[in-house]
Design a protein around this motif. Structure first.
Motif, mmCIF file in Angstrom:
data_model
loop_
_atom_site.group_PDB
_atom_site.id
_atom_site.type_symbol
_atom_site.label_atom_id
_atom_site.label_comp_id
_atom_site.label_asym_id
_atom_site.label_seq_id
_atom_site.Cartn_x
_atom_site.Cartn_y
_atom_site.Cartn_z
ATOM 1 N N THR A 188 61.492 27.854 9.761
ATOM 2 C CA THR A 188 61.072 27.190 10.976
ATOM 3 C C THR A 188 62.217 26.477 11.552
ATOM 4 O O THR A 188 63.083 25.950 10.781
ATOM 5 N N TYR A 189 62.667 26.500 12.865
ATOM 6 C CA TYR A 189 63.732 26.042 13.550
ATOM 7 C C TYR A 189 63.355 25.655 14.968
ATOM 8 O O TYR A 189 62.309 26.129 15.394
ATOM 9 N N TYR A 190 64.152 24.875 15.534
ATOM 10 C CA TYR A 190 63.903 24.454 16.913
ATOM 11 C C TYR A 190 64.209 25.755 17.887
ATOM 12 O O TYR A 190 65.528 26.648 17.684
ATOM 13 N N TYR A 191 63.635 26.079 18.829
ATOM 14 C CA TYR A 191 63.689 27.152 19.698
ATOM 15 C C TYR A 191 63.020 26.957 20.934
ATOM 16 O O TYR A 191 61.766 26.964 20.918
ATOM 17 N N ASP A 192 63.658 26.961 22.008
ATOM 18 C CA ASP A 192 62.685 26.813 23.072
ATOM 19 C C ASP A 192 62.779 27.939 24.130
ATOM 20 O O ASP A 192 63.538 28.105 25.136
ATOM 21 N N LEU A 193 61.998 28.812 23.905
ATOM 22 C CA LEU A 193 61.955 30.160 24.465
ATOM 23 C C LEU A 193 61.752 29.975 25.882
ATOM 24 O O LEU A 193 61.890 30.726 26.770
ATOM 25 N N PHE A 194 60.519 29.113 26.143
ATOM 26 C CA PHE A 194 59.984 29.007 27.410
ATOM 27 C C PHE A 194 61.220 28.117 28.616
ATOM 28 O O PHE A 194 61.061 28.831 29.551
ATOM 29 N N GLY A 195 62.004 27.175 28.082
ATOM 30 C CA GLY A 195 62.894 26.737 28.806
ATOM 31 C C GLY A 195 63.996 27.991 29.049
ATOM 32 O O GLY A 195 64.441 28.068 30.228
ATOM 33 N N TYR A 196 64.256 28.957 28.123
ATOM 34 C CA TYR A 196 65.315 29.700 28.172
ATOM 35 C C TYR A 196 64.964 30.808 29.120
ATOM 36 O O TYR A 196 65.740 31.577 30.115
ATOM 37 N N ALA A 197 63.323 31.043 29.143
ATOM 38 C CA ALA A 197 62.901 32.213 29.989
ATOM 39 C C ALA A 197 63.011 31.814 31.448
ATOM 40 O O ALA A 197 63.371 32.486 32.288
ATOM 41 N N ARG A 198 62.658 30.696 31.495
ATOM 42 C CA ARG A 198 62.768 29.979 33.080
ATOM 43 C C ARG A 198 64.047 30.109 33.655
ATOM 44 O O ARG A 198 64.699 30.281 34.811
ATOM 45 N N TYR A 227 66.759 32.261 32.525
ATOM 46 C CA TYR A 227 67.237 33.519 32.359
ATOM 47 C C TYR A 227 66.454 34.916 32.447
ATOM 48 O O TYR A 227 66.867 35.824 32.500
ATOM 49 N N GLY A 228 65.069 34.378 32.648
ATOM 50 C CA GLY A 228 64.079 35.599 32.888
ATOM 51 C C GLY A 228 64.220 36.030 34.375
ATOM 52 O O GLY A 228 65.050 35.271 35.150
ATOM 53 N N ARG A 229 63.389 36.855 34.738
ATOM 54 C CA ARG A 229 63.513 37.389 36.105
ATOM 55 C C ARG A 229 62.758 36.350 37.067
ATOM 56 O O ARG A 229 61.634 35.976 37.021
ATOM 57 N N ASN A 230 63.537 35.751 38.091
ATOM 58 C CA ASN A 230 62.804 35.043 39.016
ATOM 59 C C ASN A 230 62.408 33.802 38.510
ATOM 60 O O ASN A 230 61.300 33.212 38.973
ATOM 61 N N GLY A 231 62.869 33.019 37.378
ATOM 62 C CA GLY A 231 62.358 32.144 36.729
ATOM 63 C C GLY A 231 61.129 32.089 36.161
ATOM 64 O O GLY A 231 60.455 31.174 35.852
ATOM 65 N N SER A 232 60.720 33.242 35.794
ATOM 66 C CA SER A 232 59.435 33.702 34.710
ATOM 67 C C SER A 232 59.628 32.959 33.648
ATOM 68 O O SER A 232 60.727 32.830 33.136
ATOM 69 N N THR A 233 58.525 32.664 33.123
ATOM 70 C CA THR A 233 58.336 31.926 31.767
ATOM 71 C C THR A 233 58.131 33.014 30.790
ATOM 72 O O THR A 233 57.926 32.494 29.656
ATOM 73 N N ALA A 234 58.351 34.102 31.171
ATOM 74 C CA ALA A 234 57.889 35.349 30.180
ATOM 75 C C ALA A 234 59.354 35.559 29.244
ATOM 76 O O ALA A 234 60.454 34.981 29.719
ATOM 77 N N ASN A 235 59.255 36.079 28.115
ATOM 78 C CA ASN A 235 60.327 36.404 27.290
ATOM 79 C C ASN A 235 61.159 37.311 28.095
ATOM 80 O O ASN A 235 60.702 38.489 27.712
ATOM 81 N N PRO A 236 62.301 36.929 27.991
ATOM 82 C CA PRO A 236 63.276 37.667 28.980
ATOM 83 C C PRO A 236 63.899 38.892 27.979
ATOM 84 O O PRO A 236 64.562 39.918 28.438
ATOM 85 N N GLY A 237 63.853 38.856 26.604
ATOM 86 C CA GLY A 237 64.237 39.963 25.725
ATOM 87 C C GLY A 237 65.656 39.596 25.693
ATOM 88 O O GLY A 237 66.341 38.469 25.896
ATOM 89 N N ASP A 238 66.535 40.621 25.026
ATOM 90 C CA ASP A 238 67.859 40.581 24.453
ATOM 91 C C ASP A 238 68.852 41.235 25.472
ATOM 92 O O ASP A 238 69.816 41.859 24.851
ATOM 93 N N ASN A 277 59.643 37.928 26.988
ATOM 94 C CA ASN A 277 60.878 37.899 25.966
ATOM 95 C C ASN A 277 62.028 38.538 26.753
ATOM 96 O O ASN A 277 62.005 39.928 26.864
ATOM 97 N N PRO A 278 63.015 37.689 26.970
ATOM 98 C CA PRO A 278 64.125 38.339 27.759
ATOM 99 C C PRO A 278 64.726 39.302 27.143
ATOM 100 O O PRO A 278 65.584 40.124 27.482
ATOM 101 N N GLY A 279 64.878 39.488 25.613
ATOM 102 C CA GLY A 279 65.328 40.241 24.887
ATOM 103 C C GLY A 279 66.849 40.102 24.450
ATOM 104 O O GLY A 279 67.383 39.236 24.811
ATOM 105 N N ASP A 280 67.538 41.025 23.817
ATOM 106 C CA ASP A 280 68.470 40.430 22.840
ATOM 107 C C ASP A 280 69.918 41.414 23.083
ATOM 108 O O ASP A 280 70.861 41.592 22.583
#
Length: 431
Positions: free
Chosen positions: A199-209, A211-222, A253-256
């Motif tokens: 377990t570790y700190y990971y802010d996928l929500f903030g990252y997706a907003r 770097y995701g598409r149009n500020g989406s909270t979806a996972n932008p992937g890699d 997920n925005p992707g890798d």
């Protein structure tokens, strides 16, 4: 208020809290109620907030910057004091920096990997248990063959107990010219995400907003699209549109794969890397604040909503059907808890399906029968930040980013601008 735990990860990735919450109404821009559910007796429903996101409490003062002349394998820092390592070591047999004790000029790949493992062992010591390493490392051609350096490091790290969370692809679609005629030009490098703990700190929500598409909270992937990396005078290096921008980011997920062009840098260091690599890593894996007493990071608390977009015909029809069928908040929460994976073929091919309580599955089945295919609208409803975790010690300090091969200071500069304390180490620091 109706709520249902609905976080779903691979079991190792994120500790971010997630709750399902159904607002009482959804309205058109004119204020007309399109959807209102009947609340069960004694159940309070909250109105949707106008602005998603709750700012994290700020730390007074300015971030601290520290530069150490030293070796990445022996850093004069106390244990458990760093939240994130972002670095790019000298690549094997590429450039000789003419500094005694340098890494990168070892005779054999195995010797280089041994040196990098010495580094990782030291970084594990200074990292907090919730910390991460983002290691940018390229491969080397020798005797007409790739040496396989990134893979060798990953294998050695895994054997040493590190968890390889991602092998991110830094795609350099407009890289340096390569005159080679008997193979394809190299246009990518690896950014390896490693963690010492499950377990570790990971802010996928903030990252997706961000770097995701149009500020989406979806996972932008890699795939990391770095079209607008600054060149000179804050102008884009390339006018033409990046091919990667044509990708449809309609997922969580925005992707890798990170599509990032090289930055022009007039400093004396021969191999600077783009600041956006740092920005992405910090957004994902370095908390803004950490408790100085217990070491707990302040983490984002996220909840699902039923705030559908009434401008979309499918969303509008979903809200109308929910109203006609008199679905309750519990029905919507059950849909969001089960998603689209707890049905049909997914039950047989996906890990983690079918684990919701029997009552949740019953409510979800009733709602899906009432809504038909429109149930997916509520499944993918947006999320919002409702707060931040608090350990109760009221002793917050800034998150800390370390670059053990600081070079010109790209990591330090980018992380400092993002409000983190920064530490740089180098045998021959440029700043």
């Amino acid at each position: 208020m109706a709520s249902q735990d609905a976080s779903s990860t691979d079991g190792n990735a994120t500790r971010t809290a997630s709750r399902v919450v159904l607002p009482r109404t959804s309205r058109t821009p004119d204020g007309e109620a399109l959807f209102e559910v009947e609340a069960p007796s004694g159940q309070r429903l909250r109105e949707p907030v106008a602005q998603p996101g709750v700012p994290q409490p700020a730390i007074p003062g300015t971030p601290q910057r520290r530069v150490i002349k030293g070796d990445a394998r022996s850093i004069p820092l106390e244990d458990n004091t760093v939240d994130l390592v972002v670095t790019s070591p000298p690549y094997w047999q590429k450039r000789d920096y003419g500094v005694a004790g340098q890494i990168g000029q070892e005779r054999k790949p195995a010797d280089y990997v041994t040196a990098m493992m010495d580094c990782l062992n030291e970084w594990r010591r200074v990292l907090r248990p919730s910390g991460s390493v983002f290691l940018n490392v390229g491969d080397t051609w020798k005797n007409q063959s790739l040496a396989g350096i990134p893979g060798r490091i990953e294998a050695a790290a895994a054997d040493a107990g590190w968890r390889i969370r991602n092998r991110i692809i830094w795609a350099k679609t407009r890289g340096m010219p390569d005159p080679v005629q008997n193979r394809l030009a190299s246009r990518h490098e690896y950014i390896i995400h490693l963690t010492p703990q499950r377990t570790y700190y990971y802010d996928l929500f903030g990252y997706a907003r961000a770097y995701g598409r149009n500020g989406s909270t979806a996972n932008p992937g890699d795939i990391w699209d770095f079209r607008d990396v600054p060149y000179e005078g804050n102008e884009s290096l390339w006018d033409e549109e990046s091919p990667i921008s044509k990708v449809d980011w309609n997922f969580e997920n925005p992707g890798d794969i990170w599509d990032i062009d090289l930055e022009r840098n007039m400093a004396r260091h021969l191999a600077p890397f783009p600041s956006e690599i740092v920005q992405r890593a910090v957004t994902l894996a370095c908390p803004t604040t950490v408790c100085s007493e217990c070491g707990q990071a302040r983490e984002r608390i996220v909840e699902k909503t039923a705030d559908l977009d009434p401008q979309r015909p499918q969303a509008k029809r979903a809200m109308e059907l929910a109203k006609e069928k008199r679905l309750t908040p519990a029905h919507i929460a059950a849909i969001q808890a089960t998603g689209i994976s707890d049905a049909g073929k997914a039950l047989h091919v996906q890990v983690g399906t079918g684990r919701n309580a029997e009552r949740v599955r019953e409510l979800a089945a009733e709602a899906k029968a009432a809504l038909g295919g429109y149930f997916r609208e509520f499944t993918f409803a947006p999320k919002r930040t409702v707060g931040w975790t608090d350990c109760g010690h009221d002793s917050w300090i800034r998150g800390t980013v370390l670059d053990p091969f600081m070079g010109t200071g790209t990591t330090l500069n980018a992380a400092y601008e993002m409000g983190r304390d920064v530490i740089g180490v180098d045998l021959n620091p440029a700043t």
